[in-house]
Scaffold this motif. Structure first.
Motif, PDB file in Angstrom:
ATOM      1  N   LEU A   1       2.403 108.777 -49.223  1.00 37.87           N
ATOM      2  CA  LEU A   1       1.903 107.699 -48.369  1.00 37.87           C
ATOM      3  C   LEU A   1       0.402 107.779 -48.230  1.00 37.87           C
ATOM      4  O   LEU A   1      -0.161 108.822 -47.896  1.00 37.87           O
ATOM      5  CB  LEU A   1       2.548 107.795 -46.990  1.00 37.87           C
ATOM      6  CG  LEU A   1       3.800 106.937 -46.870  1.00 37.87           C
ATOM      7  CD1 LEU A   1       4.825 107.597 -46.009  1.00 37.87           C
ATOM      8  CD2 LEU A   1       3.462 105.566 -46.330  1.00 37.87           C
ATOM      9  N   GLU A   2      -0.230 106.639 -48.494  1.00 40.00           N
ATOM     10  CA  GLU A   2      -1.678 106.569 -48.419  1.00 40.00           C
ATOM     11  C   GLU A   2      -2.055 105.646 -47.260  1.00 40.00           C
ATOM     12  O   GLU A   2      -1.398 104.636 -47.030  1.00 40.00           O
ATOM     13  CB  GLU A   2      -2.190 105.980 -49.738  1.00 40.00           C
ATOM     14  CG  GLU A   2      -3.680 105.978 -49.874  1.00 40.00           C
ATOM     15  CD  GLU A   2      -4.132 105.300 -51.174  1.00 40.00           C
ATOM     16  OE1 GLU A   2      -3.303 104.687 -51.875  1.00 40.00           O
ATOM     17  OE2 GLU A   2      -5.327 105.387 -51.462  1.00 40.00           O
ATOM     18  N   ALA A   3      -3.104 106.002 -46.542  1.00 42.19           N
ATOM     19  CA  ALA A   3      -3.619 105.153 -45.461  1.00 42.19           C
ATOM     20  C   ALA A   3      -5.114 104.949 -45.678  1.00 42.19           C
ATOM     21  O   ALA A   3      -5.699 105.555 -46.576  1.00 42.19           O
ATOM     22  CB  ALA A   3      -3.362 105.797 -44.109  1.00 42.19           C
TER      23      ALA A   3
ATOM     24  N   HIS B   1       2.702 108.565 -37.639  1.00 39.76           N
ATOM     25  CA  HIS B   1       3.050 108.232 -39.022  1.00 39.76           C
ATOM     26  C   HIS B   1       2.536 109.314 -39.957  1.00 39.76           C
ATOM     27  O   HIS B   1       1.386 109.713 -39.857  1.00 39.76           O
ATOM     28  CB  HIS B   1       2.439 106.874 -39.384  1.00 39.76           C
ATOM     29  CG  HIS B   1       3.211 106.123 -40.419  1.00 39.76           C
ATOM     30  ND1 HIS B   1       3.378 106.589 -41.702  1.00 39.76           N
ATOM     31  CD2 HIS B   1       3.873 104.946 -40.363  1.00 39.76           C
ATOM     32  CE1 HIS B   1       4.110 105.703 -42.383  1.00 39.76           C
ATOM     33  NE2 HIS B   1       4.425 104.705 -41.590  1.00 39.76           N
TER      34      HIS B   1
ATOM     35  N   ILE C   1       9.176 110.406 -41.557  1.00 39.86           N
ATOM     36  CA  ILE C   1       7.962 109.689 -41.987  1.00 39.86           C
ATOM     37  C   ILE C   1       7.264 109.065 -40.784  1.00 39.86           C
ATOM     38  O   ILE C   1       6.052 109.074 -40.676  1.00 39.86           O
ATOM     39  CB  ILE C   1       8.307 108.527 -42.947  1.00 39.86           C
ATOM     40  CG1 ILE C   1       9.091 109.015 -44.141  1.00 39.86           C
ATOM     41  CG2 ILE C   1       7.043 107.805 -43.391  1.00 39.86           C
ATOM     42  CD1 ILE C   1       9.594 107.857 -44.997  1.00 39.86           C
ATOM     43  N   VAL C   2       8.074 108.456 -39.928  1.00 43.14           N
ATOM     44  CA  VAL C   2       7.483 107.707 -38.815  1.00 43.14           C
ATOM     45  C   VAL C   2       8.302 107.937 -37.559  1.00 43.14           C
ATOM     46  O   VAL C   2       9.531 108.098 -37.609  1.00 43.14           O
ATOM     47  CB  VAL C   2       7.393 106.192 -39.164  1.00 43.14           C
ATOM     48  CG1 VAL C   2       8.768 105.600 -39.456  1.00 43.14           C
ATOM     49  CG2 VAL C   2       6.715 105.387 -38.060  1.00 43.14           C
TER      50      VAL C   2
ATOM     51  N   LEU D   1       5.355  97.572 -38.730  1.00 42.56           N
ATOM     52  CA  LEU D   1       4.885  98.727 -39.509  1.00 42.56           C
ATOM     53  C   LEU D   1       5.349  98.647 -40.965  1.00 42.56           C
ATOM     54  O   LEU D   1       4.618  99.024 -41.881  1.00 42.56           O
ATOM     55  CB  LEU D   1       5.389 100.036 -38.889  1.00 42.56           C
ATOM     56  CG  LEU D   1       4.685 100.469 -37.595  1.00 42.56           C
ATOM     57  CD1 LEU D   1       5.445 101.634 -36.955  1.00 42.56           C
ATOM     58  CD2 LEU D   1       3.244 100.877 -37.868  1.00 42.56           C
TER      59      LEU D   1
ATOM     60  N   ALA E   1       1.337  97.119 -41.566  1.00 41.57           N
ATOM     61  CA  ALA E   1       0.439  98.244 -41.291  1.00 41.57           C
ATOM     62  C   ALA E   1      -0.152  98.744 -42.612  1.00 41.57           C
ATOM     63  O   ALA E   1       0.537  98.772 -43.629  1.00 41.57           O
ATOM     64  CB  ALA E   1       1.197  99.362 -40.587  1.00 41.57           C
ATOM     65  N   PRO E   2      -1.427  99.092 -42.600  1.00 39.25           N
ATOM     66  CA  PRO E   2      -2.095  99.495 -43.845  1.00 39.25           C
ATOM     67  C   PRO E   2      -1.639 100.867 -44.366  1.00 39.25           C
ATOM     68  O   PRO E   2      -2.298 101.886 -44.174  1.00 39.25           O
ATOM     69  CB  PRO E   2      -3.584  99.512 -43.473  1.00 39.25           C
ATOM     70  CG  PRO E   2      -3.681  98.737 -42.201  1.00 39.25           C
ATOM     71  CD  PRO E   2      -2.376  98.966 -41.498  1.00 39.25           C
ATOM     72  N   PHE E   3      -0.496 100.842 -45.013  1.00 38.22           N
ATOM     73  CA  PHE E   3       0.002 102.027 -45.731  1.00 38.22           C
ATOM     74  C   PHE E   3       0.418 101.573 -47.116  1.00 38.22           C
ATOM     75  O   PHE E   3       0.860 100.435 -47.313  1.00 38.22           O
ATOM     76  CB  PHE E   3       1.252 102.608 -45.042  1.00 38.22           C
ATOM     77  CG  PHE E   3       0.982 103.244 -43.706  1.00 38.22           C
ATOM     78  CD1 PHE E   3       0.430 104.505 -43.619  1.00 38.22           C
ATOM     79  CD2 PHE E   3       1.306 102.561 -42.545  1.00 38.22           C
ATOM     80  CE1 PHE E   3       0.200 105.091 -42.380  1.00 38.22           C
ATOM     81  CE2 PHE E   3       1.071 103.140 -41.299  1.00 38.22           C
ATOM     82  CZ  PHE E   3       0.520 104.407 -41.218  1.00 38.22           C
TER      83      PHE E   3
ATOM     84  N   MET F   1       0.994  95.821 -48.139  1.00 37.25           N
ATOM     85  CA  MET F   1       1.165  97.058 -47.372  1.00 37.25           C
ATOM     86  C   MET F   1       2.635  97.367 -47.141  1.00 37.25           C
ATOM     87  O   MET F   1       3.453  96.473 -46.973  1.00 37.25           O
ATOM     88  CB  MET F   1       0.459  96.886 -46.030  1.00 37.25           C
ATOM     89  CG  MET F   1      -1.027  96.601 -46.197  1.00 37.25           C
ATOM     90  SD  MET F   1      -1.755  95.910 -44.701  1.00 37.25           S
ATOM     91  CE  MET F   1      -3.494  95.822 -45.201  1.00 37.25           C
ATOM     92  N   SER F   2       2.936  98.638 -47.090  1.00 40.17           N
ATOM     93  CA  SER F   2       4.323  99.041 -46.870  1.00 40.17           C
ATOM     94  C   SER F   2       4.379 100.385 -46.157  1.00 40.17           C
ATOM     95  O   SER F   2       4.136 101.425 -46.755  1.00 40.17           O
ATOM     96  CB  SER F   2       5.037  99.132 -48.223  1.00 40.17           C
ATOM     97  OG  SER F   2       6.336  99.605 -48.047  1.00 40.17           O
TER      98      SER F   2
END
Lengths: 146, 79
Positions: free
Chosen positions: A47-49, A78, A89-90, A113, A117-119, B76-77
């Motif tokens: 997972l990238e943010a 998160h 994960i969350v 989410l 949400a920016p992931f 986004m995910s």
């Protein structure tokens, strides 16, 4: 509380912490999302943010939830980085006067989410790696609230 | 000069994550990236790709300062 973490977390400990010291909150609802193995097809979830931006965008969603459901408090934690099957994960927790608002706010927050949400999520497995995009169902779930 | 950040599949497509590019506007920046890498240029305009300048979402063109941070954000995910 909105936080991104790079290491494993304990949802039970987070719930205990979130529940402590409340005398007017009649209801706390939580959701924990867990990485699936997909029958061995996924060995690592990555997972990238976008640090700073991701927290700020989640903050906007959280503010909407607070107002809409009259929440007393909420927590969103998160994971980012590499996550193994079975790891959380969350974690989302909502506190309200009564159960309906707490349940609905938790549901609302997760629907946002999943697709707003920016992931960015990449599944690694024996067959290679692939980026996961939100599904039509994820978008439909979010639309329920508009 | 703007600092460009790529996320998710855009990073894999381009083969880089972060780079400085000389451009005075977002449109010029897109042009410069597309001139160098046509596939990336096309992907940046693809469905669901959003753009943030200094961590605020923007639509259309925007001026860039020498210290602007431009991020290209594919669908986004989370969760």
């Amino acid at each position: 509380m909105i936080r991104l973490v790079e290491t494993a977390f304990d949802p039970g400990a987070l719930l205990s912490e979130f529940t402590r010291g409340r005398s007017e909150t009649g209801a706390v609802a939580t959701f924990t999302g867990i990485a699936r193995a997909e029958a061995g097809a996924t060995t690592v979830l990555e997972l990238e943010a976008y640090p700073g931006f991701t927290e700020a965008e989640i903050g906007k969603i959280a503010e909407q939830a607070r107002e809409r459901f009259g929440l007393h408090d909420l927590a969103i934690l998160h994971r980012v980085g590499k996550i193994g099957p079975g790891e959380p994960i969350v974690f989302v927790a909502t506190a309200a006067g009564h159960r309906r608002a707490a349940f609905e706010a938790c549901d609302f927050l997760m629907d946002y989410l999943k697709s707003r949400a920016p992931f960015w999520k990449k599944e690694h497995g024996p067959g290679g790696a692939r980026w996961v995009e939100p599904t039509a169902q994820d978008h439909a779930d979010r639309e329920r609230w508009t | 000069m703007a600092r460009v950040l790529l996320f998710g599949p855009l990073r894999d497509l381009a083969g880089w994550r972060e780079r400085d590019v000389e451009a005075a506007s977002l449109a010029a920046l897109r042009g410069a990236l597309a001139a160098e890498d046509a596939a990336l240029g096309e992907a940046l305009g693809g469905p669901g790709v959003q753009t943030a300048v200094d961590q605020a979402l923007v639509r259309g063109d925007a001026p860039l300062s020498p210290r602007s941070e431009v991020a290209f954000l594919p669908p986004m995910s989370g969760g």
